[in-house]
Structure formats: C-alpha cells, structure tokens
Scaffold this motif. Sequence first.
Motif, PDB file in Angstrom:
ATOM      1  N   GLN A   1       1.117  -1.159  -0.424  1.00 27.54           N
ATOM      2  CA  GLN A   1      -0.283   0.058   0.001  1.00 27.54           C
ATOM      3  C   GLN A   1       1.051   1.075   0.238  1.00 27.54           C
ATOM      4  O   GLN A   1       1.767   1.404   1.004  1.00 27.54           O
ATOM      5  CB  GLN A   1      -0.838  -0.182   1.238  1.00 27.54           C
ATOM      6  CG  GLN A   1      -1.501   0.858   1.409  1.00 27.54           C
ATOM      7  CD  GLN A   1      -1.957   1.146   2.638  1.00 27.54           C
ATOM      8  OE1 GLN A   1      -2.451   0.080   3.453  1.00 27.54           O
ATOM      9  NE2 GLN A   1      -3.033   2.497   3.598  1.00 27.54           N
ATOM     10  N   PRO A   2       0.399   2.313  -1.049  1.00 25.92           N
ATOM     11  CA  PRO A   2       1.438   3.657  -0.577  1.00 25.92           C
ATOM     12  C   PRO A   2       0.588   4.306   0.919  1.00 25.92           C
ATOM     13  O   PRO A   2       0.041   4.018   0.772  1.00 25.92           O
ATOM     14  CB  PRO A   2       0.867   4.206  -2.188  1.00 25.92           C
ATOM     15  CG  PRO A   2      -0.572   3.645  -2.420  1.00 25.92           C
ATOM     16  CD  PRO A   2      -0.467   2.558  -2.111  1.00 25.92           C
ATOM     17  N   VAL A   3       1.448   5.213   1.099  1.00 28.03           N
ATOM     18  CA  VAL A   3       1.731   5.906   2.038  1.00 28.03           C
ATOM     19  C   VAL A   3       2.002   7.528   1.717  1.00 28.03           C
ATOM     20  O   VAL A   3       2.580   7.569   0.931  1.00 28.03           O
ATOM     21  CB  VAL A   3       1.872   5.488   3.407  1.00 28.03           C
ATOM     22  CG1 VAL A   3       3.937   5.473   3.184  1.00 28.03           C
ATOM     23  CG2 VAL A   3       1.600   6.634   4.542  1.00 28.03           C
ATOM     24  N   ASP A   4       1.036   8.618   2.827  1.00 26.00           N
ATOM     25  CA  ASP A   4       1.154   9.579   2.370  1.00 26.00           C
ATOM     26  C   ASP A   4       1.563  10.532   3.424  1.00 26.00           C
ATOM     27  O   ASP A   4       1.022  10.245   4.336  1.00 26.00           O
ATOM     28  CB  ASP A   4       0.513  11.094   1.775  1.00 26.00           C
ATOM     29  CG  ASP A   4      -0.394  10.373   0.569  1.00 26.00           C
ATOM     30  OD1 ASP A   4       0.262   9.110  -0.502  1.00 26.00           O
ATOM     31  OD2 ASP A   4      -0.816  10.560   0.184  1.00 26.00           O
ATOM     32  N   VAL A   5       2.887  10.706   3.123  1.00 17.79           N
ATOM     33  CA  VAL A   5       3.761  11.617   5.284  1.00 17.79           C
ATOM     34  C   VAL A   5       3.486  12.900   4.543  1.00 17.79           C
ATOM     35  O   VAL A   5       4.037  13.192   3.763  1.00 17.79           O
ATOM     36  CB  VAL A   5       4.550  11.279   5.186  1.00 17.79           C
ATOM     37  CG1 VAL A   5       5.460  11.303   6.417  1.00 17.79           C
ATOM     38  CG2 VAL A   5       5.000   9.488   5.208  1.00 17.79           C
ATOM     39  N   VAL A   6       3.079  13.546   5.577  1.00 16.92           N
ATOM     40  CA  VAL A   6       2.621  14.877   5.607  1.00 16.92           C
ATOM     41  C   VAL A   6       3.571  15.823   6.820  1.00 16.92           C
ATOM     42  O   VAL A   6       3.333  14.880   8.030  1.00 16.92           O
ATOM     43  CB  VAL A   6       1.146  15.586   5.430  1.00 16.92           C
ATOM     44  CG1 VAL A   6       1.396  17.080   5.629  1.00 16.92           C
ATOM     45  CG2 VAL A   6       0.972  14.918   4.392  1.00 16.92           C
ATOM     46  N   PHE A   7       4.460  16.939   6.367  1.00 21.67           N
ATOM     47  CA  PHE A   7       5.450  17.369   7.637  1.00 21.67           C
ATOM     48  C   PHE A   7       4.809  18.482   8.224  1.00 21.67           C
ATOM     49  O   PHE A   7       4.817  19.344   6.797  1.00 21.67           O
ATOM     50  CB  PHE A   7       6.611  17.046   7.725  1.00 21.67           C
ATOM     51  CG  PHE A   7       7.669  15.941   6.630  1.00 21.67           C
ATOM     52  CD1 PHE A   7       7.936  15.130   8.509  1.00 21.67           C
ATOM     53  CD2 PHE A   7       6.988  14.467   6.028  1.00 21.67           C
ATOM     54  CE1 PHE A   7       8.567  13.939   8.704  1.00 21.67           C
ATOM     55  CE2 PHE A   7       8.314  14.033   6.691  1.00 21.67           C
ATOM     56  CZ  PHE A   7       8.264  13.203   7.466  1.00 21.67           C
TER      57      PHE A   7
END
Length: 173
Positions: free
Chosen positions: A136-142
Amino acid sequence: MSEKSPVSEDLELDHDEKFQSRSYRVQVVAWVLLLLFLVAGVLGIFGSGPLSDAEAGRSGDVIRAEYERFGRLDTPLLTKVFVGRGGADADGRVRLWVSKNYLDQVAGEQITPLPEATLTAADHSVFVFQLTDAQQPVDVVFYLNTETMGRLHGQIGLVGRPDTLQIKQFIYP
C-alpha cells in the motif's frame, strides 16, 4: 474690451536638462522595478502562486515530495512525502529518513500519520511507519515551522534505497 493679463510672457524659468533627464531615467527604473515586484508576487515568489510549489522526484517513483519553495520565518511550512508501492520493508514498515541539516533549521509541529518510532542517527532522523499492507502507498505530511531565514537545503529518502530527494527552499523574514 481686452485686458492684458498681469502675467508676463517673459517668465524666466531655470531649465536643467541634465537633471530632468536623470530624473526621468530614475522614474522609469522605479516603475520597471515596481512592475517586476508585482509580477514576482503574482507568480508566487513572496507566497502562494505557480512558482511557490515545488516537487522532488517524479510521479511513478517509489518516493517523491511536494513542498513549498518559498516560506516566511516562524510560519508553518508544509512538506508532503509520497511513498509508492514497494517503499515498505518486508516487515510492512516504511522507514523514511530526513537529513539532520534540514531538521536543524525547522521545528517539527506535526507528522501525519504519526510515526510508530523516531530514530536519530548522526546525520539524519528516521521516521518509521507501520503499514497494514506492505504494498500500500503511504502519504506522509510534515507540518514544519521555520526557524531560520535564507536558504534551506535538505534530503529525504528511504532507508536501504538509493533514491534521495533534494529539498530546496528559501525563507523570507
């Protein structure tokens, strides 16, 4: 009956053609600079606009990032990192590293999703995210807050992979 006006037709006015020429040139330069600042502002040099958004990596890469190219001191700065299929280890964890020189210039306000663990090394920090599906792809937001003015340079990557993203930003006062 025609009256003569009290104004003399022989007014003596000083003409300084050199001064007038210089004054005209200064005005033209000032108008050009004003126009350039206006165009730069509309394009996003001083805030949001088409030139303010930047990308590192390409669509389809295992890792890519979208970030704000220009920011202001002590204001939130958003960096989104997209980890595609195949970015997780065999144990279903994504290990995302961010260079220490970049993290030293910003304050981390929030990371979404929350990392399972944060590890610190000499030249970078590693954020570990557990996935329910390793493919599964994952989007990480900083969500970051800038602490220094000027140029910010940093790198982002995945542990054990050669792909390294270069982040280049400029922070205004």
